[in-house]
Enzyme design. Structure first.
Site, PDB file in Angstrom:
ATOM      1  N   HIS A  19      72.625  31.690  21.581  1.00 34.53           N
ATOM      2  CA  HIS A  19      73.686  31.730  20.571  1.00 34.53           C
ATOM      3  C   HIS A  19      74.669  30.591  20.856  1.00 34.53           C
ATOM      4  CE1 HIS A  19      77.357  33.070  18.539  1.00 34.53           C
ATOM      5  NE2 HIS A  19      76.574  33.830  17.781  1.00 34.53           N
ATOM      6  N   ASP A  21      77.905  30.212  20.783  1.00 34.41           N
ATOM      7  CA  ASP A  21      79.055  30.542  21.635  1.00 34.41           C
ATOM      8  C   ASP A  21      78.647  30.686  23.091  1.00 34.41           C
ATOM      9  OD1 ASP A  21      80.861  30.533  19.503  1.00 34.41           O
ATOM     10  OD2 ASP A  21      80.583  32.670  19.104  1.00 34.41           O
ATOM     11  N   LYS A  22      77.512  31.358  23.341  1.00 33.09           N
ATOM     12  CA  LYS A  22      77.067  31.546  24.715  1.00 33.09           C
ATOM     13  C   LYS A  22      76.541  30.246  25.322  1.00 33.09           C
ATOM     14  CE  LYS A  22      77.675  34.572  26.545  1.00 33.09           C
ATOM     15  NZ  LYS A  22      78.986  34.813  27.208  1.00 33.09           N
ATOM     16  N   GLU A  47      86.463  23.579  28.490  1.00 36.46           N
ATOM     17  CA  GLU A  47      86.072  24.132  27.199  1.00 36.46           C
ATOM     18  C   GLU A  47      84.910  23.323  26.619  1.00 36.46           C
ATOM     19  OE1 GLU A  47      87.588  26.811  26.592  1.00 36.46           O
ATOM     20  OE2 GLU A  47      89.382  26.587  27.824  1.00 36.46           O
ATOM     21  N   GLU A  60      91.029  20.676  31.443  1.00 37.06           N
ATOM     22  CA  GLU A  60      91.751  20.137  32.582  1.00 37.06           C
ATOM     23  C   GLU A  60      90.941  20.423  33.850  1.00 37.06           C
ATOM     24  OE1 GLU A  60      93.551  21.259  29.218  1.00 37.06           O
ATOM     25  OE2 GLU A  60      93.494  22.848  30.718  1.00 37.06           O
ATOM     26  N   LYS A 174      70.771  38.197  18.815  1.00 34.09           N
ATOM     27  CA  LYS A 174      71.837  39.178  19.044  1.00 34.09           C
ATOM     28  C   LYS A 174      71.223  40.572  18.970  1.00 34.09           C
ATOM     29  CE  LYS A 174      75.828  38.328  16.900  1.00 34.09           C
ATOM     30  NZ  LYS A 174      76.773  38.058  15.775  1.00 34.09           N
ATOM     31  N   PHE A 238      64.577  34.637  10.130  1.00 36.53           N
ATOM     32  CA  PHE A 238      65.620  33.997  10.929  1.00 36.53           C
ATOM     33  C   PHE A 238      64.944  32.838  11.668  1.00 36.53           C
ATOM     34  CE2 PHE A 238      68.792  34.824  14.684  1.00 36.53           C
ATOM     35  CZ  PHE A 238      69.336  33.572  14.503  1.00 36.53           C
ATOM     36  N   ASP A 246      75.025  26.914  13.216  1.00 38.62           N
ATOM     37  CA  ASP A 246      76.359  27.492  13.370  1.00 38.62           C
ATOM     38  C   ASP A 246      77.055  26.821  14.549  1.00 38.62           C
ATOM     39  OD1 ASP A 246      78.551  29.120  13.032  1.00 38.62           O
ATOM     40  OD2 ASP A 246      77.629  30.908  13.909  1.00 38.62           O
ATOM     41  N   ALA A 247      78.356  26.647  14.456  1.00 38.79           N
ATOM     42  CA  ALA A 247      79.133  26.068  15.551  1.00 38.79           C
ATOM     43  C   ALA A 247      79.400  27.113  16.621  1.00 38.79           C
ATOM     44  CB  ALA A 247      80.451  25.503  15.020  1.00 38.79           C
ATOM     45  N   ARG A 252      84.477  32.890  23.034  1.00 32.56           N
ATOM     46  CA  ARG A 252      84.566  33.672  21.791  1.00 32.56           C
ATOM     47  C   ARG A 252      83.808  34.990  21.854  1.00 32.56           C
ATOM     48  NH1 ARG A 252      84.270  30.199  16.284  1.00 32.56           N
ATOM     49  NH2 ARG A 252      82.076  30.020  16.848  1.00 32.56           N
ATOM     50  N   LYS A 253      83.253  35.330  23.018  1.00 32.72           N
ATOM     51  CA  LYS A 253      82.474  36.571  23.120  1.00 32.72           C
ATOM     52  C   LYS A 253      82.995  37.431  24.269  1.00 32.72           C
ATOM     53  CE  LYS A 253      79.672  36.020  19.659  1.00 32.72           C
ATOM     54  NZ  LYS A 253      80.624  35.192  18.899  1.00 32.72           N
ATOM     55  N   LYS A 273      86.467  28.691  33.833  1.00 34.90           N
ATOM     56  CA  LYS A 273      87.692  28.827  34.620  1.00 34.90           C
ATOM     57  C   LYS A 273      87.357  29.049  36.084  1.00 34.90           C
ATOM     58  CE  LYS A 273      90.199  30.977  30.769  1.00 34.90           C
ATOM     59  NZ  LYS A 273      90.906  32.184  30.283  1.00 34.90           N
ATOM     60  N   LYS A 277      92.273  31.223  38.361  1.00 30.80           N
ATOM     61  CA  LYS A 277      92.690  31.841  37.106  1.00 30.80           C
ATOM     62  C   LYS A 277      92.383  33.334  37.181  1.00 30.80           C
ATOM     63  CE  LYS A 277      92.477  27.408  35.711  1.00 30.80           C
ATOM     64  NZ  LYS A 277      92.273  26.311  36.688  1.00 30.80           N
ATOM     65  N   ASP A 279      92.543  35.513  35.025  1.00 29.95           N
ATOM     66  CA  ASP A 279      91.729  35.981  33.904  1.00 29.95           C
ATOM     67  C   ASP A 279      90.330  36.323  34.379  1.00 29.95           C
ATOM     68  OD1 ASP A 279      93.537  35.843  31.867  1.00 29.95           O
ATOM     69  OD2 ASP A 279      92.932  33.878  31.140  1.00 29.95           O
TER      70      ASP A 279
END
Length: 399
Positions: A19, A21-22, A47, A60, A174, A238, A246-247, A252-253, A273, A277, A279
């Protein structure tokens, strides 16, 4: 939060390595892995954007050997490893344009983290925010059943694609699993949704063979019934997938990456990260804590929240919720965590305990697909403190 006692159905989704995003998460984490191999003290916030014919890295990074790291080569390698390696997919490892816009970490961010490096009392959190960990005895991996089964499906189909068992599968997919609960306990799977990119073959053949593979995988769980519904490529063919269709963006997941919507989420993404961090490192540590609490028998399910101020080592709060399943009062478990005697939530201590700067037998890229939680080769999945927690519980009982 009150204990759930009514019947209900809960659904969780997983997203495969192909996918968009992944794909971005994996590229960002592959850059992180490369930086840590060169310099374990690297500061990384990487990113990734993928689109029709382009991959972009931005962010960064401060790494003592940054000049030796070829981010374009990393991006092309990851894309190829995922399975985008033939021209018929339209987007593949040799086809895309690449752009890098990475610069050094802001000194304003760095100062609160780096000044106390090596001193557990002083090394500050890399950002403010709250992080959550969760564990449940519903499955052997101590994960909520819907996300555990959904992850199993996609990881299984990745294996079937790469070993050639089902050769017409393509990388983008998915899955989604719905589980019926009664009195808070999973009873059965009511539906499975799988959208999987394939070669151009008859849809009925695809549906029949993929359903058979899912039944073979999940049948031993006893969770499938004659009433379980299967929705395989429900919109039809599919064929076009991945960045060509798709971008994608890093981060985003975040629900897919964690517990499938069960429990809470602080909002921070993981991939790209470094462990300074919180997060990332604190979310991993909270999972470590909750998994040990559940494995010890102190609770059947548990959520831990921790919160930080940027540049400050000690968390500003720790909260425990066992949803009425704890054999100890939640406040007693919270007191144990706040004492720091068994679990130390200071950033440097968490990083050292889980050895997050020196991955051994695992990589951050591996965490970026298939779920950050529920796979035993990650250090935050170990249950090495379960017995000590049992002893602490007995001590509390005697007191």
């Amino acid at each position: 939060m009150s204990k759930i006692t009514s019947d209900h159905i809960f659904t969780s989704e997983s997203v495969s390595e192909g996918h968009p995003d992944k794909m971005c998460d994996q590229i960002s984490d592959a850059v992180l892995d490369a930086c840590l191999q060169k310099d374990p003290a690297s500061r990384v916030a990487c990113e990734t954007l993928v689109s029709h014919d382009t991959v972009v890295n931005a962010g960064e990074i401060t790494c003592s050997d940054w000049e030796s790291i070829d981010t374009e080569q990393i991006a092309r390698r990851v894309v190829g490893e995922i399975g985008y390696n033939t021209e018929d997919l339209h987007f593949w490892e040799d086809s895309f344009k690449y752009l890098c816009r990475i610069h050094g970490q802001s000194p304003d961010i760095s100062q609160g983290v780096s000044e106390g490096e090596g001193l557990f009392d002083e090394q500050g959190a890399g950002d403010q925010g709250m992080m959550f960990g969760y564990a449940s005895g519903e499955t052997p991996e101590l994960m909520p059943a819907p996300i555990a089964y959904s992850n199993r499906i996609l990881n299984h189909f990745i294996e079937l694609r790469k070993n050639g068992t089902i050769p017409y599968l393509r990388p983008d997919s998915k899955s989604q699993v719905s589980v019926r609960y009664q009195d808070g306990k999973p009873q059965n799977i009511t539906s499975v949704v799988l959208s999987h990119q394939t070669a151009d073959l008859p849809l009925e053949r695809i549906r029949e063979e993929l359903i058979a593979a899912i039944k073979e995988l999940l049948g031993p769980t006893g969770m499938l019934t004659d009433e379980t519904k299967f929705y395989i490529n429900p919109t039809g063919k599919f064929i076009s997938g991945g960045p060509y269709a798709d971008a994608g963006l890093t981060g985003r997941k975040i629900i897919v990456d964690t517990y499938g919507g069960v429990g809470s989420h602080g909002g921070g993404a993981f991939s790209g990260k470094d462990p300074s961090k919180v997060d990332r490192s604190a979310a991993y540590y909270c999972r470590y804590v909750t998994k040990n609490l559940v494995a010890s028998g102190l609770a059947k399910k548990c959520e831990v929240q921790v919160a930080y101020a940027i540049g400050v080592a000690q968390p500003v709060s720790i909260n425990v919720e066992t949803y009425g399943t704890g054999v100890l009062d939640d406040a007693a478990i919270q007191k144990l965590l706040e004492s720091g005697e068994m679990f130390d939530f200071r950033p440097a201590a968490m990083i050292k305990e889980l050895d997050l700067l020196n991955p051994n037998g695992w990589s951050y890229q591996q965490s970026a697909t298939g779920g950050h939680f529920g796979r035993d080769f990650f250090p935050w999945e170990k249950t090495d403190k379960a017995e000590a927690l049992k002893e602490e519980f007995l001590k509390e009982e005697v007191a």
